[in-house]
Scaffold this motif. Structure first.
Motif, PDB file in Angstrom:
ATOM      1  N   VAL A  93       0.851  -1.199   0.000  1.00 19.53           N
ATOM      2  CA  VAL A  93       0.000   0.000   0.000  1.00 19.53           C
ATOM      3  C   VAL A  93       0.887   1.249   0.000  1.00 19.53           C
ATOM      4  CG1 VAL A  93      -1.625   1.378   1.366  1.00 19.53           C
ATOM      5  CG2 VAL A  93      -2.014  -1.072   1.099  1.00 19.53           C
ATOM      6  N   ALA A  94       1.924   1.238   0.827  1.00 24.80           N
ATOM      7  CA  ALA A  94       2.835   2.389   0.926  1.00 24.80           C
ATOM      8  C   ALA A  94       3.585   2.638  -0.384  1.00 24.80           C
ATOM      9  CB  ALA A  94       3.825   2.172   2.069  1.00 24.80           C
ATOM     10  N   ALA A  95       3.766   1.573  -1.179  1.00 25.25           N
ATOM     11  CA  ALA A  95       4.450   1.714  -2.476  1.00 25.25           C
ATOM     12  C   ALA A  95       3.502   2.212  -3.571  1.00 25.25           C
ATOM     13  CB  ALA A  95       5.065   0.379  -2.886  1.00 25.25           C
ATOM     14  N   ASN A  96       2.221   2.405  -3.207  1.00 25.70           N
ATOM     15  CA  ASN A  96       1.206   2.977  -4.105  1.00 25.70           C
ATOM     16  C   ASN A  96       0.809   2.081  -5.272  1.00 25.70           C
ATOM     17  OD1 ASN A  96       0.762   5.460  -2.722  1.00 25.70           O
ATOM     18  ND2 ASN A  96       2.727   6.197  -3.511  1.00 25.70           N
ATOM     19  N   ALA A  97       0.795   0.769  -5.050  1.00 26.89           N
ATOM     20  CA  ALA A  97       0.274  -0.134  -6.084  1.00 26.89           C
ATOM     21  C   ALA A  97      -1.236   0.061  -6.199  1.00 26.89           C
ATOM     22  CB  ALA A  97       0.587  -1.583  -5.731  1.00 26.89           C
ATOM     23  N   GLU A  98      -1.715   0.176  -7.432  1.00 32.32           N
ATOM     24  CA  GLU A  98      -3.154   0.391  -7.639  1.00 32.32           C
ATOM     25  C   GLU A  98      -3.979  -0.833  -7.230  1.00 32.32           C
ATOM     26  OE1 GLU A  98      -1.223   3.533  -9.967  1.00 32.32           O
ATOM     27  OE2 GLU A  98      -0.818   1.388  -9.740  1.00 32.32           O
ATOM     28  N   ILE A  99      -3.422  -2.019  -7.457  1.00 30.59           N
ATOM     29  CA  ILE A  99      -4.078  -3.281  -7.104  1.00 30.59           C
ATOM     30  C   ILE A  99      -3.088  -4.097  -6.283  1.00 30.59           C
ATOM     31  CG2 ILE A  99      -5.115  -5.413  -8.015  1.00 30.59           C
ATOM     32  CD1 ILE A  99      -5.648  -3.797 -10.645  1.00 30.59           C
ATOM     33  N   ILE A 100      -3.565  -4.753  -5.238  1.00 27.12           N
ATOM     34  CA  ILE A 100      -2.685  -5.595  -4.430  1.00 27.12           C
ATOM     35  C   ILE A 100      -3.110  -7.048  -4.550  1.00 27.12           C
ATOM     36  CG2 ILE A 100      -1.866  -6.116  -2.096  1.00 27.12           C
ATOM     37  CD1 ILE A 100      -2.150  -3.162  -1.447  1.00 27.12           C
ATOM     38  N   ALA A 101      -2.170  -7.899  -4.950  1.00 25.57           N
ATOM     39  CA  ALA A 101      -2.440  -9.331  -5.102  1.00 25.57           C
ATOM     40  C   ALA A 101      -2.134 -10.064  -3.804  1.00 25.57           C
ATOM     41  CB  ALA A 101      -1.609  -9.904  -6.245  1.00 25.57           C
ATOM     42  N   ILE A 102      -3.052 -10.951  -3.419  1.00 27.31           N
ATOM     43  CA  ILE A 102      -2.929 -11.718  -2.177  1.00 27.31           C
ATOM     44  C   ILE A 102      -3.274 -13.174  -2.475  1.00 27.31           C
ATOM     45  CG2 ILE A 102      -4.038 -12.117   0.077  1.00 27.31           C
ATOM     46  CD1 ILE A 102      -4.426  -9.129   0.358  1.00 27.31           C
ATOM     47  N   ASP A 103      -2.506 -14.100  -1.914  1.00 27.74           N
ATOM     48  CA  ASP A 103      -2.851 -15.520  -2.007  1.00 27.74           C
ATOM     49  C   ASP A 103      -4.226 -15.725  -1.374  1.00 27.74           C
ATOM     50  OD1 ASP A 103      -3.199 -18.263  -1.007  1.00 27.74           O
ATOM     51  OD2 ASP A 103      -1.124 -18.610  -1.617  1.00 27.74           O
ATOM     52  N   ALA A 104      -5.166 -16.237  -2.173  1.00 31.24           N
ATOM     53  CA  ALA A 104      -6.517 -16.482  -1.664  1.00 31.24           C
ATOM     54  C   ALA A 104      -6.876 -17.959  -1.762  1.00 31.24           C
ATOM     55  CB  ALA A 104      -7.529 -15.632  -2.428  1.00 31.24           C
ATOM     56  N   THR A 105      -5.855 -18.829  -1.650  1.00 32.28           N
ATOM     57  CA  THR A 105      -6.118 -20.262  -1.612  1.00 32.28           C
ATOM     58  C   THR A 105      -6.664 -20.630  -0.235  1.00 32.28           C
ATOM     59  OG1 THR A 105      -3.863 -20.782  -0.875  1.00 32.28           O
ATOM     60  CG2 THR A 105      -4.263 -20.718  -3.269  1.00 32.28           C
ATOM     61  N   ASN A 106      -7.102 -21.881  -0.098  1.00 34.83           N
ATOM     62  CA  ASN A 106      -7.703 -22.291   1.181  1.00 34.83           C
ATOM     63  C   ASN A 106      -6.655 -22.722   2.210  1.00 34.83           C
ATOM     64  OD1 ASN A 106      -6.888 -24.777   0.235  1.00 34.83           O
ATOM     65  ND2 ASN A 106      -8.942 -25.496  -0.294  1.00 34.83           N
ATOM     66  N   ARG A 107      -5.378 -22.442   1.928  1.00 35.76           N
ATOM     67  CA  ARG A 107      -4.308 -22.812   2.864  1.00 35.76           C
ATOM     68  C   ARG A 107      -4.193 -21.790   4.001  1.00 35.76           C
ATOM     69  NH1 ARG A 107       0.313 -23.314  -1.688  1.00 35.76           N
ATOM     70  NH2 ARG A 107      -0.449 -21.181  -2.053  1.00 35.76           N
ATOM     71  N   LEU A 108      -3.761 -22.267   5.160  1.00 38.26           N
ATOM     72  CA  LEU A 108      -3.544 -21.356   6.287  1.00 38.26           C
ATOM     73  C   LEU A 108      -2.342 -20.464   6.004  1.00 38.26           C
ATOM     74  CD1 LEU A 108      -4.132 -23.624   9.421  1.00 38.26           C
ATOM     75  CD2 LEU A 108      -5.632 -21.813   8.546  1.00 38.26           C
ATOM     76  N   ARG A 109      -2.433 -19.245   6.460  1.00 33.85           N
ATOM     77  CA  ARG A 109      -1.355 -18.279   6.296  1.00 33.85           C
ATOM     78  C   ARG A 109      -0.342 -18.451   7.425  1.00 33.85           C
ATOM     79  NH1 ARG A 109      -3.600 -15.363   2.470  1.00 33.85           N
ATOM     80  NH2 ARG A 109      -1.893 -13.891   2.440  1.00 33.85           N
ATOM     81  N   PRO A 110       0.769 -17.714   7.390  1.00 38.23           N
ATOM     82  CA  PRO A 110       1.730 -17.796   8.498  1.00 38.23           C
ATOM     83  C   PRO A 110       1.045 -17.581   9.849  1.00 38.23           C
ATOM     84  CG  PRO A 110       2.675 -16.550   6.694  1.00 38.23           C
ATOM     85  CD  PRO A 110       1.244 -16.818   6.313  1.00 38.23           C
ATOM     86  N   HIS A 111       1.517 -18.309  10.845  1.00 39.27           N
ATOM     87  CA  HIS A 111       0.994 -18.254  12.224  1.00 39.27           C
ATOM     88  C   HIS A 111      -0.421 -18.835  12.318  1.00 39.27           C
ATOM     89  CE1 HIS A 111       4.470 -15.699  12.334  1.00 39.27           C
ATOM     90  NE2 HIS A 111       3.861 -14.702  11.737  1.00 39.27           N
ATOM     91  N   GLY A 112      -0.808 -19.672  11.322  1.00 41.87           N
ATOM     92  CA  GLY A 112      -2.078 -20.394  11.396  1.00 41.87           C
ATOM     93  C   GLY A 112      -3.324 -19.559  11.170  1.00 41.87           C
ATOM     94  N   ILE A 113      -3.194 -18.424  10.493  1.00 43.24           N
ATOM     95  CA  ILE A 113      -4.337 -17.520  10.279  1.00 43.24           C
ATOM     96  C   ILE A 113      -5.086 -17.917   9.004  1.00 43.24           C
ATOM     97  CG2 ILE A 113      -5.001 -15.106   9.856  1.00 43.24           C
ATOM     98  CD1 ILE A 113      -2.406 -14.338  11.407  1.00 43.24           C
ATOM     99  N   SER A 114      -6.408 -17.935   9.075  1.00 38.77           N
ATOM    100  CA  SER A 114      -7.223 -18.278   7.906  1.00 38.77           C
ATOM    101  C   SER A 114      -7.341 -17.076   6.972  1.00 38.77           C
ATOM    102  CB  SER A 114      -8.634 -18.706   8.338  1.00 38.77           C
ATOM    103  OG  SER A 114      -9.362 -17.577   8.822  1.00 38.77           O
TER     104      SER A 114
END
Length: 230
Positions: A93-114
């Motif tokens: 966000v701070a780098a001013n990207a117009e669109i931000i891509a995020i992994d949206a698979t059903n896998r848990l994220r770091p530290h076990g977060i859904s």
């Protein structure tokens, strides 16, 4: 929100070029990626996909195209590496990207977060930011739409345990998503030729991303060498 519509309209029906190089690759350099992005703009690209805040900042000095930004980070407790944490989102966000891509698979994220808990927090922090869901399956893409992502992409099809061995580009998945989804679908993954790009767009997707086939000369060279070795 009108600005977001303008960004989506700007990339509609066009080619987004992914300009990325990891630290293990020959072209690893924010300056080189910025020149790669400039070459893509001159060639007619409608957008750029870029990794790391440093690359995005440098690229935005050089081109006036919308940037799909992400931050690849590896964590020992998760297979998710595309913008996996709140801190990574904040940096993009701070780098001013117009669109931000995020992994949206059903896998848990770091530290076990859904994904649901993660994206709920992200959306509350940045209600007007455009977010792209990098998915591997139809079900993941539909779920991403339901929890509030603005775009869905087929970026991770073939790269997760669940989709290992699936042929890409997955035109069947693109067609199915384009037929269903009420939000823009981005074709990404395995597009190697202009013919495949055209076929992907003909599925009815909003735009398509091509990376390796344009911006990774080492891989392009390998492809040619393998052809003559056969």
């Amino acid at each position: 929100m009108n600005q977001n519509k303008e960004i989506l309209d700007q990339i509609r029906g066009g080619l987004v070029v992914s300009c990325q190089a990891l630290s293990t690759e020959p072209l690893y350099s924010s300056y080189i990626m910025s020149r790669m992005a400039y070459a893509a703009q001159l060639g007619g690209a409608v957008g750029i996909r870029a990794n790391t805040p440093e690359d995005i900042i440098e690229i935005k000095k050089t081109v006036n195209l919308p940037v799909i930004g992400l931050y690849k980070q590896v964590f020992e407790d998760s297979d998710v590496y595309i913008t996996p944490t709140i801190e990574a989102v904040r940096d993009i966000v701070a780098a001013n990207a117009e669109i931000i891509a995020i992994d949206a698979t059903n896998r848990l994220r770091p530290h076990g977060i859904s994904l649901d808990d993660f994206f709920k927090e992200v959306r509350e922090m940045y209600p007007n930011q455009l977010f792209m869901a990098d998915c591997a399956t139809y079900e993941e893409a539909i779920h991403a739409y339901e929890i509030g992502f603005d775009l869905v992409g087929t970026t991770l099809c073939g790269y997760t345990e669940q989709t290992k061995g699936v042929a890409i580009p997955n035109f069947e998945l693109l067609q199915k998503l384009a037929n269903y989804s009420k939000i823009p679908v981005i074709a990404e993954g395995g597009i190697w030729s202009p013919e495949q790009l055209k076929q992907a767009l003909e599925c009815g997707v909003h735009a398509a991303v091509v990376g390796t086939a344009i911006t990774r000369p080492m891989d392009i060279t390998k492809r040619y060498v393998q052809a003559i070795q056969k």
